[in-house]
Design a protein around this motif. Structure first.
Motif, PDB file in Angstrom:
ATOM      1  N   GLU A 210       0.822  -1.215   0.000  1.00 61.20           N
ATOM      2  CA  GLU A 210       0.000   0.000   0.000  1.00 61.20           C
ATOM      3  C   GLU A 210       0.854   1.262   0.000  1.00 61.20           C
ATOM      4  O   GLU A 210       0.644   2.150  -0.836  1.00 61.20           O
ATOM      5  N   PRO A 211       1.845   1.397   0.907  1.00 57.86           N
ATOM      6  CA  PRO A 211       2.681   2.613   0.824  1.00 57.86           C
ATOM      7  C   PRO A 211       3.677   2.551  -0.326  1.00 57.86           C
ATOM      8  O   PRO A 211       4.047   3.588  -0.880  1.00 57.86           O
ATOM      9  N   LEU A 212       4.116   1.330  -0.682  1.00 56.17           N
ATOM     10  CA  LEU A 212       5.120   1.216  -1.742  1.00 56.17           C
ATOM     11  C   LEU A 212       4.548   1.654  -3.087  1.00 56.17           C
ATOM     12  O   LEU A 212       5.191   2.394  -3.843  1.00 56.17           O
ATOM     13  N   LEU A 213       3.344   1.194  -3.405  1.00 58.39           N
ATOM     14  CA  LEU A 213       2.715   1.527  -4.686  1.00 58.39           C
ATOM     15  C   LEU A 213       1.735   2.697  -4.576  1.00 58.39           C
ATOM     16  O   LEU A 213       1.096   3.057  -5.559  1.00 58.39           O
ATOM     17  N   LYS A 214       1.622   3.260  -3.358  1.00 54.46           N
ATOM     18  CA  LYS A 214       0.710   4.394  -3.117  1.00 54.46           C
ATOM     19  C   LYS A 214      -0.706   4.051  -3.569  1.00 54.46           C
ATOM     20  O   LYS A 214      -1.363   4.815  -4.305  1.00 54.46           O
ATOM     21  N   LEU A 215      -1.169   2.885  -3.156  1.00 52.35           N
ATOM     22  CA  LEU A 215      -2.512   2.444  -3.520  1.00 52.35           C
ATOM     23  C   LEU A 215      -3.525   3.022  -2.545  1.00 52.35           C
ATOM     24  O   LEU A 215      -3.226   3.245  -1.368  1.00 52.35           O
ATOM     25  N   ARG A 216      -4.731   3.247  -3.032  1.00 56.72           N
ATOM     26  CA  ARG A 216      -5.822   3.755  -2.198  1.00 56.72           C
ATOM     27  C   ARG A 216      -6.918   2.697  -2.130  1.00 56.72           C
ATOM     28  O   ARG A 216      -7.567   2.414  -3.121  1.00 56.72           O
ATOM     29  N   PHE A 217      -7.077   2.105  -0.963  1.00 56.96           N
ATOM     30  CA  PHE A 217      -8.083   1.058  -0.788  1.00 56.96           C
ATOM     31  C   PHE A 217      -9.450   1.632  -0.425  1.00 56.96           C
ATOM     32  O   PHE A 217     -10.453   0.960  -0.593  1.00 56.96           O
ATOM     33  N   GLU A 218      -9.485   2.860   0.102  1.00 60.38           N
ATOM     34  CA  GLU A 218     -10.778   3.424   0.469  1.00 60.38           C
ATOM     35  C   GLU A 218     -11.563   3.777  -0.794  1.00 60.38           C
ATOM     36  O   GLU A 218     -10.981   4.154  -1.813  1.00 60.38           O
ATOM     37  N   PRO A 219     -12.885   3.649  -0.760  1.00 55.59           N
ATOM     38  CA  PRO A 219     -13.699   3.922  -1.955  1.00 55.59           C
ATOM     39  C   PRO A 219     -13.568   5.375  -2.389  1.00 55.59           C
ATOM     40  O   PRO A 219     -13.360   6.267  -1.558  1.00 55.59           O
ATOM     41  N   PRO A 220     -13.709   5.650  -3.686  1.00 57.60           N
ATOM     42  CA  PRO A 220     -13.655   7.044  -4.158  1.00 57.60           C
ATOM     43  C   PRO A 220     -14.939   7.791  -3.783  1.00 57.60           C
ATOM     44  O   PRO A 220     -15.913   7.189  -3.321  1.00 57.60           O
ATOM     45  N   THR A 221     -14.936   9.072  -3.999  1.00 56.85           N
ATOM     46  CA  THR A 221     -16.122   9.902  -3.746  1.00 56.85           C
ATOM     47  C   THR A 221     -16.522  10.608  -5.031  1.00 56.85           C
ATOM     48  O   THR A 221     -15.694  10.811  -5.926  1.00 56.85           O
ATOM     49  N   LEU A 222     -17.782  10.986  -5.093  1.00 56.21           N
ATOM     50  CA  LEU A 222     -18.294  11.671  -6.277  1.00 56.21           C
ATOM     51  C   LEU A 222     -17.956  13.154  -6.221  1.00 56.21           C
ATOM     52  O   LEU A 222     -17.682  13.693  -5.144  1.00 56.21           O
ATOM     53  N   PRO A 223     -18.000  13.832  -7.362  1.00 60.16           N
ATOM     54  CA  PRO A 223     -17.773  15.290  -7.348  1.00 60.16           C
ATOM     55  C   PRO A 223     -18.837  15.990  -6.518  1.00 60.16           C
ATOM     56  O   PRO A 223     -19.948  15.486  -6.327  1.00 60.16           O
ATOM     57  N   GLU A 224     -18.510  17.167  -6.034  1.00 62.97           N
ATOM     58  CA  GLU A 224     -19.439  17.937  -5.209  1.00 62.97           C
ATOM     59  C   GLU A 224     -20.710  18.260  -5.990  1.00 62.97           C
ATOM     60  O   GLU A 224     -20.657  18.636  -7.164  1.00 62.97           O
ATOM     61  N   GLY A 225     -21.848  18.058  -5.344  1.00 62.59           N
ATOM     62  CA  GLY A 225     -23.138  18.332  -5.990  1.00 62.59           C
ATOM     63  C   GLY A 225     -23.811  17.108  -6.535  1.00 62.59           C
ATOM     64  O   GLY A 225     -24.978  17.161  -6.912  1.00 62.59           O
ATOM     65  N   SER A 226     -23.104  15.983  -6.607  1.00 63.09           N
ATOM     66  CA  SER A 226     -23.685  14.737  -7.103  1.00 63.09           C
ATOM     67  C   SER A 226     -23.968  13.815  -5.928  1.00 63.09           C
ATOM     68  O   SER A 226     -23.051  13.449  -5.181  1.00 63.09           O
ATOM     69  N   GLN A 227     -25.219  13.451  -5.747  1.00 66.27           N
ATOM     70  CA  GLN A 227     -25.610  12.587  -4.633  1.00 66.27           C
ATOM     71  C   GLN A 227     -25.358  11.120  -4.982  1.00 66.27           C
ATOM     72  O   GLN A 227     -25.673  10.674  -6.081  1.00 66.27           O
ATOM     73  N   THR A 228     -24.806  10.379  -4.034  1.00 66.15           N
ATOM     74  CA  THR A 228     -24.522   8.965  -4.271  1.00 66.15           C
ATOM     75  C   THR A 228     -25.813   8.152  -4.221  1.00 66.15           C
ATOM     76  O   THR A 228     -26.526   8.158  -3.221  1.00 66.15           O
ATOM     77  N   LEU A 229     -26.105   7.456  -5.311  1.00 69.74           N
ATOM     78  CA  LEU A 229     -27.293   6.609  -5.381  1.00 69.74           C
ATOM     79  C   LEU A 229     -26.968   5.161  -5.044  1.00 69.74           C
ATOM     80  O   LEU A 229     -27.790   4.448  -4.470  1.00 69.74           O
ATOM     81  N   ARG A 230     -25.765   4.706  -5.404  1.00 71.57           N
ATOM     82  CA  ARG A 230     -25.411   3.305  -5.143  1.00 71.57           C
ATOM     83  C   ARG A 230     -23.897   3.132  -5.233  1.00 71.57           C
ATOM     84  O   ARG A 230     -23.259   3.721  -6.103  1.00 71.57           O
TER      85      ARG A 230
END
Length: 251
Positions: free
Chosen positions: A14-34
């Motif tokens: 994870e630190p070696l390859l700088k991977l991100r395991f946490e889920p991404p987020t949507l741009p501001e103003g877009s509500q998450t539906l699923r």
């Protein structure tokens, strides 16, 4: 076993390859539906493909062992040694492939929003793509024979200038999002189409039709009010002077 191995390697990679395991987020103003991830059936499909791709080299191992029994004493290079070398390399390659597949599966996320969708994929090179519904031109559910056998489908969302490709392949064009490994691809498609329809309905129409209609209505209201005022003034003048009532204003 592979899951345990990946969990054990995670603090290292994870630190070696700088991977991100946490889920991404949507741009501001877009509500998450699923929020979605590929199903475990897709993971089994990927494992099977990797193992089948290593069958060929493994078949050479028993053949070399038979050859060792026949001509082992006369061969310049020992067939048994070659068989051991091929077996070791093939098993090592298979183990690395299975770990990469598991890592890719854990790092793959899909977010369906009210205005856009976002996906993140890639085990070593992470790719994050956001498509705005304003630019979407095609939403398509695909399923090949092997996908049908394993019981999942893929959803392809493309914008203007998109081209067809193989579902699940890496390096997809930037104007196309492929949500692979979905067990409810039709439901996700309907969700995307609903959000797309809602956004387009909200953006349609209004400047060229609604505003002129509202202005016309206001002008008519002003005209009617002026006519009513004119008639009321005329009646009052008639009561005062005893003359004829004024003619109503022409429209």
């Amino acid at each position: 076993m592979i899951s345990t191995l990946v969990s054990g390697l995670r603090p290292l990679i994870e630190p070696l390859l700088k991977l991100r395991f946490e889920p991404p987020t949507l741009p501001e103003g877009s509500q998450t539906l699923r929020k979605l991830k590929p199903s475990e059936r897709y993971l089994a499909y990927a494992y099977t493909r990797a193992m089948l791709s290593h069958v060929g080299p493994l078949l050479a191992v028993p053949a070399l062992m038979v050859l060792e029994l026949v001509v082992g004493g006369y061969a310049t290079v020992s067939p048994l040694l070659a068989a051991i070398l091929i077996l070791a390399l093939t098993l090592s390659s298979l183990a690395v492939s299975l770990v990469v597949i598991r890592l890719d599966w854990e790092l793959r996320d899909y977010l369906i929003g009210s205005r856009s969708l976002r996906l993140r994929e890639g085990a070593f090179v992470q790719r994050e793509l956001t498509l705005s519904y304003a630019n979407v031109q095609n939403v398509e559910v695909t399923q090949g024979p092997l996908e049908r056998l394993f019981g999942f489908k893929s959803l392809r969302v493309s914008t203007a200038g998109g081209s067809r490709g193989t579902p699940g392949e890496h390096g997809a064009p930037s104007h196309e999002a492929r949500l692979v490994g979905l067990e409810d691809a039709e439901g996700v498609r309907d969700l995307v189409l609903g959000a797309l329809r809602q956004q387009r309905d909200a953006g349609l129409g209004d400047p060229s039709h609604e505003v002129p209609r509202t202005r016309t209505w206001l002008l008519e209201e002003i005209r009617d009010a002026a006519a009513a005022l004119h008639l009321a003034t005329g009646r009052r003048t008639r009561r005062t002077s005893g003359g004829p009532p004024p003619a109503p204003p022409s429209r």
